[in-house]
Design an enzyme around this catalytic site. Structure first.
Site, mmCIF file in Angstrom:
data_model
loop_
_atom_site.group_PDB
_atom_site.id
_atom_site.type_symbol
_atom_site.label_atom_id
_atom_site.label_comp_id
_atom_site.label_asym_id
_atom_site.label_seq_id
_atom_site.Cartn_x
_atom_site.Cartn_y
_atom_site.Cartn_z
ATOM 1 C CE1 TYR A 1 -4.356 -0.874 -0.274
ATOM 2 C CE2 TYR A 1 -3.688 -2.648 1.202
ATOM 3 C CZ TYR A 1 -4.601 -2.098 0.318
ATOM 4 O OH TYR A 1 -5.765 -2.769 0.021
ATOM 5 C CD GLU B 1 -3.641 -30.742 4.636
ATOM 6 O OE1 GLU B 1 -4.104 -30.180 3.624
ATOM 7 O OE2 GLU B 1 -3.618 -31.978 4.769
ATOM 8 C CG ASP C 1 -6.818 -33.360 4.217
ATOM 9 O OD1 ASP C 1 -7.213 -33.664 5.358
ATOM 10 O OD2 ASP C 1 -7.129 -32.293 3.651
#
Length: 461
Positions: free
Chosen positions: A204, A290, A342
């Site tokens: 910014y 995770e 996973d």
């Protein structure tokens, strides 16, 4: 409905257990007597006996569901973990001086003053080039995939020495050169003042030039690589993302932090890793999770109190601070790190980022990688071992299959035959599952059965 001398009301409300039993007997007898209408049923005495050689029919084994009652005694459950911890304490750290890294780009830690001086010298050369009537340029190290190499001795990805020229006189490169100049000037300002800013703050400061934060972020990595230091030395950090909870204490800029008293979800991993000191812990292992959903389940159940450990999550793809924090814990505490991800190619990909580093930041892999993380679960073999219901399994997409095949070509996967077998099994069945699929057996199945059993059996690879 059936032939009988009894008058029975067959409407559902009046059916009795006795009537149903009689009905089943009548139907069985009817089947025996009507199977061959032209023949009479033989008396029992005249029936042929089954030959002795004929084995009785075996009943089909029923698939066992996971037991709900599991051994939860820490002394029994953590036996294999402590054995792994003992081996890790005896293991000698890798001596990088014995590995030839002359062909690779190695970054080193720098103080803020040193970084400011490097930028000052770089701008001085640019000014001299302009005064000589020439344009200025930067020699930026290439971070392309072809300029990266996996070093088995270090178990991480490193960057080669190839560079690309970024010249202000080249029309196609003028904007990127301008962005590089602007980023370096901002880094010089914050390092001189000794303050930290976020990547969002940096973006910014000149939105019209940067246009997208992805562009300023990429140039920031180029600047760190060009200066020869980790990105954290530039005093530009990402917003907090990772979380930690459990048996861990440390000081953050002088303040004592006890991660067992930071609420249910624990503490956000600070972006200023360099301000963390005096790390202490009585944990037996680090459990790397995770996703934050599974992490929250473990944290709310106080899993770390029953089995002394440290819980960490990067909420999916980890940020730099989480990776650096995990690396420091492994080096200073010398305890095993077990991963709970996973059962899909992307879960394994995230695990590989923790272990061997990402290609985007291969120049800083020394401080961002944690070698020898054990894959605890959820593994493809667990889907059948724990009889995960079909409705909890997902079919792999073509993108998943392509990612799995790509991982089978990676050297860090090929060095571990057990990982290869799990990946091949996943690609063969074309099934995947998320950690939350274990909730099919109960919302606390992970903390009460799955993880204690895996730890007790030492079931990690």
């Amino acid at each position: 409905y059936r032939t009988t001398t009894c008058v029975v009301d067959t409407s559902p409300p009046y059916r009795s257990a006795a009537w149903i039993k009689i009905q089943s007997c009548d139907r069985r007898e009817a089947k025996q007597t009507t199977a061959l209408p032209e023949q009479k049923a033989q008396p029992r005495s005249q029936r042929k006996e089954r030959p002795a050689t004929m084995a009785p029919k075996k009943k089909k084994a029923r698939q066992q569901r996971p037991l709900e009652n599991e051994i939860l005694d820490p002394e029994i459950v953590l036996k294999e973990v402590r054995r792994c911890k003992a081996l890790l304490e005896k293991q000698k750290p890798i001596d990088e001086s014995t590995v030839d890294l002359s062909a690779y780009r190695v970054v080193k830690e720098m103080t803020g003053d040193k970084v400011a001086k490097e930028i000052h010298d770089l701008f001085l050369k640019c000014a001299e080039s302009i005064l000589a009537g020439n344009s200025f340029k930067f020699d930026v190290p290439s971070r392309a995939a072809g300029n990266q190499h996996y070093v088995p001795e270090l178990d991480r990805i490193v960057l080669k020495q190839n560079t690309s020229e970024r010249s202000f006189a080249n029309v196609s490169q003028v904007r990127k050169t301008a962005i590089m100049t602007r980023v370096l000037s901002l880094v010089h300002e914050v390092t001189t003042k000794g303050i930290h800013v976020t990547k969002r703050d940096l973006f910014y400061t000149d939105v019209k030039l940067f246009k997208k934060q992805e562009e300023s972020d990429a140039v920031l990595d180029d600047a760190a690589c060009m200066l020869g230091c980790p990105r954290s030395c530039l005093n530009v950090v990402a917003a907090d993302k990772g979380l930690v909870v459990g048996r861990l204490q440390f000081r953050e800029d002088g303040d004592l932090i006890d991660c067992t008293r930071m609420g249910v979800t624990g503490k956000a991993i600070p972006a200023y890793i360099d301000k963390i000191t005096e790390i202490r812990s009585d944990a037996e292992f680090v459990l790397l999770v995770e996703k934050d959903a599974a992490y929250n389940r473990l944290a709310e159940d106080r899993f770390y109190n029953q089995f002394p450990c440290i819980l960490i999550t990067g909420k999916g793809q980890p940020d730099v601070a989480t990776r650096m924090f995990l690396s420091r814990l492994k080096q200073e505490l010398k305890i095993p790190v077990l991963a709970f991800v996973d059962s899909d190619p992307y879960g394994l990909k995230i695990l590989s980022v923790y272990m061997s580093g990402s290609k985007a930041m291969s120049y800083d892999s020394a401080s961002l990688t944690t070698p020898d993380i054990k894959w605890l679960g959820l593994r493809p073999s667990d889907l059948d071992a724990y009889a995960l219901p079909d409705q909890c399994r997902l079919p792999m997409t073509q993108k998943d299959i392509d990612m799995g095949k790509q991982l089978l070509k990676e050297e860090f996967v090929l060095k571990n035959p057990a990982w290869v077998r799990e990946l091949e099994r996943m690609l063969q069945t074309k099934q995947k599952a998320e950690i939350q699929a274990l909730s099919a057996f109960g919302f606390q199945f992970v903390t009460k059965v799955y993880l204690p059993r895996k730890l007790r059996q030492g079931d990690w690879i």
